[in-house]
Design a protein around this motif. Structure first.
Motif, short mmCIF file in Angstrom:
data_model
loop_
_atom_site.label_atom_id
_atom_site.label_comp_id
_atom_site.label_asym_id
_atom_site.label_seq_id
_atom_site.Cartn_x
_atom_site.Cartn_y
_atom_site.Cartn_z
N ASP A 1 7.44 -8.97 10.70
CA ASP A 1 7.47 -8.37 9.38
C ASP A 1 6.66 -7.09 9.40
N PRO A 2 7.29 -5.94 9.70
CA PRO A 2 6.53 -4.69 9.88
C PRO A 2 6.29 -3.94 8.58
N THR A 3 5.15 -3.28 8.51
CA THR A 3 4.88 -2.30 7.46
C THR A 3 4.59 -0.96 8.15
N VAL A 4 4.87 0.13 7.47
CA VAL A 4 4.79 1.46 8.08
C VAL A 4 3.86 2.35 7.28
N GLN A 5 2.97 3.04 7.99
CA GLN A 5 2.09 4.05 7.40
C GLN A 5 2.43 5.40 8.03
N VAL A 6 2.90 6.35 7.23
CA VAL A 6 3.29 7.67 7.73
C VAL A 6 2.16 8.66 7.49
N VAL A 7 1.81 9.41 8.53
CA VAL A 7 0.76 10.42 8.45
C VAL A 7 1.39 11.79 8.69
N GLY B 1 -18.01 17.23 13.86
CA GLY B 1 -18.09 15.97 14.58
C GLY B 1 -17.92 14.75 13.70
N PHE B 2 -17.59 14.98 12.41
CA PHE B 2 -17.45 13.87 11.48
C PHE B 2 -16.16 14.01 10.68
N ALA B 3 -15.51 12.87 10.44
CA ALA B 3 -14.33 12.85 9.59
C ALA B 3 -14.75 12.64 8.15
N ASP B 4 -14.16 13.41 7.23
CA ASP B 4 -14.53 13.26 5.83
C ASP B 4 -13.82 12.05 5.20
N GLY B 5 -14.05 11.85 3.92
CA GLY B 5 -13.50 10.69 3.23
C GLY B 5 -12.00 10.68 3.12
N THR B 6 -11.37 11.83 3.30
CA THR B 6 -9.91 11.90 3.27
C THR B 6 -9.31 11.61 4.64
N LEU B 7 -9.93 12.14 5.68
CA LEU B 7 -9.39 11.99 7.02
C LEU B 7 -9.70 10.62 7.63
N GLN B 8 -10.86 10.06 7.34
CA GLN B 8 -11.25 8.81 7.99
C GLN B 8 -10.26 7.67 7.75
N PRO B 9 -9.73 7.47 6.53
CA PRO B 9 -8.73 6.42 6.35
C PRO B 9 -7.47 6.64 7.18
N VAL B 10 -7.12 7.92 7.41
CA VAL B 10 -5.95 8.24 8.24
C VAL B 10 -6.22 7.81 9.68
N ILE B 11 -7.39 8.17 10.19
CA ILE B 11 -7.76 7.77 11.55
C ILE B 11 -7.78 6.26 11.68
N ASP B 12 -8.33 5.58 10.67
CA ASP B 12 -8.42 4.12 10.70
C ASP B 12 -7.04 3.48 10.73
N LEU C 1 -9.89 11.61 17.57
CA LEU C 1 -9.87 10.15 17.59
C LEU C 1 -11.05 9.62 18.40
N PRO C 2 -11.58 8.45 18.04
CA PRO C 2 -12.65 7.85 18.83
C PRO C 2 -12.18 7.57 20.26
N ARG C 3 -13.13 7.61 21.17
CA ARG C 3 -12.80 7.35 22.57
C ARG C 3 -12.19 5.96 22.73
N ASP C 4 -11.15 5.86 23.51
CA ASP C 4 -10.45 4.62 23.79
C ASP C 4 -9.77 4.02 22.56
N ALA C 5 -9.60 4.80 21.49
CA ALA C 5 -8.97 4.29 20.28
C ALA C 5 -7.52 3.87 20.52
#
Length: 213
Positions: free
Chosen positions: A40-46, A62-73, A103-107
């Motif tokens: 049962d797949p769900t899709v998140q488009v970036v 060197g830091f992701a802001d509050g808008t970008l961090q959820p995208v990276i996650d 992206l974090p290392r080894d993400a």
């Protein structure tokens, strides 16, 4: 049914974008393949164009802001990933590369990834093999064997891309359905042994080599 998540990263710059169109086709085919496997797949488009300034800020701070961090996650936590870039100057776009730079290392270690690209001529199709695939290999992603390139002539007929799209989607679905991604790159979370190098075992750490003699 097993819940699965797919993240789709599109690096197109225009609206509408052939890059996003290809991403949508690959996403739809991958969802269909996963459902056929009982998932049962769900899709998140970036859309990276929406985060261009945030990505530039991340590079210099060197830091992701509050808008970008959820995208990276959403990308790093997904069970599978579809990435699509336009080909500029014979390679992936700068926006596409910037996203992977932050992206974090080894993400992406062990994560199933389907790579695709669009370009103004079919001659750019090799960029997937000499640019995009080596990038994903460096990030230790589990890249599916089939990469999909779409040139202008591929959009002329409705069926032109279908065989390649469906084959790549089936390969991605097979990896996603058979792999439970763990942060260390192992399917079940157990430690990953270092690769052996030649008949005499693994290569010693560089610091150890420097300390010898």
């Amino acid at each position: 049914m097993t819940a699965r998540t797919l993240a789709v990263v599109s690096a197109g710059l225009s609206t509408p974008s052939s890059t996003r169109l290809l991403a949508d086709r690959l996403s739809a085919a991958s969802v269909a393949a996963l459902r056929s496997a009982g998932d049962d797949p769900t899709v998140q488009v970036v859309e990276l164009r929406d985060h261009a300034r945030n990505l530039a800020d991340n590079l210099v701070t060197g830091f992701a802001d509050g808008t970008l961090q959820p995208v990276i996650d959403s990308v790093t936590s997904a069970d599978g990933l579809i990435v699509v870039t336009p080909v500029f100057s014979g390679s992936y776009s700068g926006l596409f590369k910037t996203f992977f730079d932050v992206l974090p290392r080894d993400a992406l270690a062990g994560k199933p990834v389907l790579a695709a690209a669009t370009g103004g001529t079919a001659r750019h199709s090799l960029a997937l093999d000499y640019a995009v695939r080596p990038l994903l290999t460096h990030l230790r992603a589990a890249t599916v064997p089939t990469a999909v390139f779409a040139a202008p002539e591929d959009w002329a007929g409705a069926e032109a891309l279908r065989p390649r799209v469906e084959r790549a989607a089936a390969e991605l679905a097979g990896l996603v359905a058979g792999t439970r991604h763990a942060p260390d790159g192992s399917p079940d979370g157990s430690p990953v042994d270092p690769p052996l190098d030649g008949p005499f075992g693994g290569t010693p750490p560089f610091a150890q080599l420097l300390g010898q003699g």
